[in-house]
Design an enzyme around this catalytic site. Structure first.
Site, PDB file in Angstrom:
ATOM      1  N   ARG A  37     -30.509 -55.591 -79.908  1.00 56.64           N
ATOM      2  CA  ARG A  37     -31.979 -55.276 -79.727  1.00 56.64           C
ATOM      3  C   ARG A  37     -32.347 -53.995 -80.617  1.00 56.64           C
ATOM      4  O   ARG A  37     -33.440 -53.977 -81.353  1.00 56.64           O
ATOM      5  CB  ARG A  37     -32.627 -55.345 -78.589  1.00 56.64           C
ATOM      6  N   LYS A 198     -34.057 -77.855 -68.180  1.00 54.67           N
ATOM      7  CA  LYS A 198     -34.891 -78.762 -67.880  1.00 54.67           C
ATOM      8  C   LYS A 198     -36.074 -79.230 -68.744  1.00 54.67           C
ATOM      9  O   LYS A 198     -36.377 -78.393 -69.480  1.00 54.67           O
ATOM     10  CB  LYS A 198     -35.920 -77.943 -66.657  1.00 54.67           C
ATOM     11  N   GLY A 351     -33.064 -67.481 -74.843  1.00 56.32           N
ATOM     12  CA  GLY A 351     -31.686 -66.391 -74.543  1.00 56.32           C
ATOM     13  C   GLY A 351     -30.714 -67.024 -74.302  1.00 56.32           C
ATOM     14  O   GLY A 351     -29.586 -66.596 -74.663  1.00 56.32           O
ATOM     15  N   GLY A 374     -38.603 -66.107 -74.193  1.00 55.59           N
ATOM     16  CA  GLY A 374     -39.906 -66.774 -73.719  1.00 55.59           C
ATOM     17  C   GLY A 374     -40.801 -66.716 -74.667  1.00 55.59           C
ATOM     18  O   GLY A 374     -41.590 -67.714 -74.920  1.00 55.59           O
TER      19      GLY A 374
HETATM   20  P1  ADP Z   1     -32.406 -71.319 -73.331  1.00 55.51           P
HETATM   21  O1  ADP Z   1     -32.622 -69.709 -72.534  1.00 55.51           O
HETATM   22  O2  ADP Z   1     -31.646 -71.185 -74.498  1.00 55.51           O
HETATM   23  O3  ADP Z   1     -33.976 -72.000 -73.564  1.00 55.51           O
HETATM   24  P2  ADP Z   1     -32.244 -72.644 -70.968  1.00 55.51           P
HETATM   25  O4  ADP Z   1     -32.749 -71.541 -70.233  1.00 55.51           O
HETATM   26  O5  ADP Z   1     -33.399 -73.937 -70.934  1.00 55.51           O
HETATM   27  O6  ADP Z   1     -31.888 -72.161 -72.157  1.00 55.51           O
HETATM   28  O7  ADP Z   1     -31.334 -73.633 -70.205  1.00 55.51           O
HETATM   29  C1  ADP Z   1     -29.911 -72.935 -70.138  1.00 55.51           C
HETATM   30  C2  ADP Z   1     -29.168 -73.555 -68.924  1.00 55.51           C
HETATM   31  O8  ADP Z   1     -28.925 -74.802 -69.201  1.00 55.51           O
HETATM   32  C3  ADP Z   1     -27.787 -72.848 -68.868  1.00 55.51           C
HETATM   33  O9  ADP Z   1     -27.627 -71.993 -67.772  1.00 55.51           O
HETATM   34  C4  ADP Z   1     -26.935 -74.174 -68.943  1.00 55.51           C
HETATM   35  O10 ADP Z   1     -25.821 -74.087 -68.002  1.00 55.51           O
HETATM   36  C5  ADP Z   1     -27.819 -75.273 -68.587  1.00 55.51           C
HETATM   37  N1  ADP Z   1     -27.385 -76.737 -68.721  1.00 55.51           N
HETATM   38  C6  ADP Z   1     -26.841 -77.048 -69.983  1.00 55.51           C
HETATM   39  N2  ADP Z   1     -26.614 -78.401 -69.748  1.00 55.51           N
HETATM   40  C7  ADP Z   1     -26.543 -78.609 -68.632  1.00 55.51           C
HETATM   41  C8  ADP Z   1     -26.099 -79.792 -67.867  1.00 55.51           C
HETATM   42  N3  ADP Z   1     -25.694 -81.026 -68.414  1.00 55.51           N
HETATM   43  N4  ADP Z   1     -26.466 -79.898 -66.398  1.00 55.51           N
HETATM   44  C9  ADP Z   1     -26.693 -78.927 -65.923  1.00 55.51           C
HETATM   45  N5  ADP Z   1     -27.240 -77.497 -66.423  1.00 55.51           N
HETATM   46  C10 ADP Z   1     -27.249 -77.481 -67.928  1.00 55.51           C
HETATM   47 MG    MG Z   2     -32.785 -69.513 -70.579  1.00 59.70          MG
END
Ligand code: ADP
Ligand code: MG
Length: 395
Positions: A37, A198, A351, A374
């Site tokens: 950063r 999710k 992230g 976010g």
């Molecule tokens: P980002 O920060 O890139 O937007 P998210 O915060 O939405 O991503 O999601 C990241 C999390 O999703 C990670 O901690 C990962 O372990 C979880 N994840 C990915 N695939 C699965 C899965 N099949 N079952 C449960 N958790 C999952």
């Molecule tokens: Mg995340």
């Protein structure tokens, strides 16, 4: 879309410039563990000093909750920044008040000052007008280069902009340009990859890209909910029961728009989401009760790869498996390699996805990695980020 003035539009010589940067870096033993950063803010800082500005930097660091916290002082950041710039950076122990006013008075063109952690005072997150005014009084101009905090209406991201002219820094400008290009008139074919845990976290992003993209590739925990909505038994996999209807509606909506949704065809499964547990690759039809889906399978990665190979623009948010535990990072790795090998321009946000690509040593192969977590998602949802709205429009 959001045509804002930037530092490139202004005469900066001799001006006192307050720059909101995102120096919210991870620390270990009061040392900067990852300076990504800080590096991201260097172009703006160098541009300002090269054009004769007096540069007053301000950032938050961690979550001190409105009070002084010895472990979250900005000193390690100043040290790291000074090393990167090969130039002295004067670090102050205050944010406003006499010490700062006197220090600013002594500044010469090209000098750099770093204020103490903005979140040591309540006024920052509360967007207290008096605190915002005190910040503004330090400078002639305000520059926001902290894209990662642009979704928060704080004193240093919004309040200050009502007192002195407010423009974008170079990082902010680049983030706005590239993230907007994913929404406004995107290059086609456009492929969006969505993963992460999710559906509920990202519902508005999914909707937005469904109406925009040519292809939507879904993986991660989110895919499980879509697979349940498509009638598959997901065994013991994580999914969101209360989002199944929504997922069904989204699939129907994709049918009406021109977006093709690709869901996993095979999955890497395990009995327990921990290192060293048994791992198998199964097709969708063969998911027994005991299995939890932890990653997309190799056949899915191959199909995703072939869609990516025919795309002009790839936008990706969210890891495709539980990347924190090897081998469940293999799907994310295979897809990142497909992007690296493809012609497409690639824009990465989120992230956890960025952390995953970094741990796989593949982040350097992507065209653009957004510095917002976010903030990036809110931007793609179509929200007006308060920190961007506060900046002056181009006439
Ligand atoms: P980002 O920060 O890139 O937007 P998210 O915060 O939405 O991503 O999601 C990241 C999390 O999703 C990670 O901690 C990962 O372990 C979880 N994840 C990915 N695939 C699965 C899965 N099949 N079952 C449960 N958790 C999952
Ligand atoms: Mg995340």
């Amino acid at each position: 879309m959001q045509n804002k003035l930037s530092i490139e539009d202004l005469d900066l010589a001799g001006e006192r410039v307050l720059v909101r940067v995102d120096f919210n870096v991870p620390l270990t033993d009061k040392k900067v563990r990852d300076d990504t950063r800080i590096k991201a803010a260097l172009p703006t800082i160098k541009y300002l000093t090269a054009h004769g500005a007096k540069v007053i930097l301000a950032s938050h660091l961690g979550r001190p909750g409105g009070k002084h916290c010895e472990d979250l002082k900005m000193d390690p950041v100043a040290k790291s920044l000074s090393k990167l710039l090969e130039k002295p950076v004067e670090k102050l122990d205050s944010i406003t008040g006499d010490e700062v006013i006197q220090a600013v008075k002594k500044m010469k063109e090209g000098d750099i000052l770093l204020l103490e952690n903005l979140r040591f005072v309540n006024g920052e997150e509360e967007n207290d007008p008096h605190f915002a005014q005190q910040l503004a009084e330090l400078a002639d101009l305000y520059v926001n280069d902290a894209f990662g905090t642009a979704h928060r209406a704080h004193a240093s991201t919004v309040g200050v902009a009502s007192h002195i002219p407010a423009v974008a820094g170079l990082l902010m400008k680049k983030e706005i340009e590239i993230l907007s290009a994913c929404l406004d008139n995107p290059k086609r074919p456009m492929t969006v990859i969505l993963g992460g845990a999710k559906v509920s976290d990202k519902i508005n992003v999914i909707k937005r890209f469904l109406s925009l993209a040519d292809n939507l590739l879904i993986g991660g925990g989110m895919a499980n909910t879509f697979l349940v909505a498509s009638g598959y038994d997901m065994g013991s996999s994580f999914y969101e029961e209360n989002q199944v209807d929504t997922a069904r509606e989204l699939i129907a909506a994709a049918g009406k728009s021109n977006c093709t949704i690709y869901l996993p065809q095979d999955l890497v499964v395990t009995e327990e989401l921990k290192a060293g547990s048994i791992v198998e690759t199964v097709s969708l039809q063969n998911l027994e009760k005991r299995w939890k889906a932890a990653d997309i399978g190799p056949e899915t990665a191959r199909i995703f790869g072939s869609v990516i190979a025919q795309s002009a623009l790839v936008v990706w948010n969210g890891p495709l498996g539980v990347f924190e535990i090897a081998p469940f990072n293999a799907g994310t790795e295979a897809v990142a390699k497909a992007i690296a090998a493809a012609q497409a321009y690639s824009v990465i946000g989120g992230g956890d996805l960025v952390a995953a690509l970094e741990s796989l040593n593949l982040s350097g192969k992507m065209s653009f990695i957004s510095t917002g977590g976010g903030a990036t998602l809110e931007f793609w949802e179509g929200s007006i980020l308060p920190g961007i709205a506060a900046l002056k429009d181009r006439p």
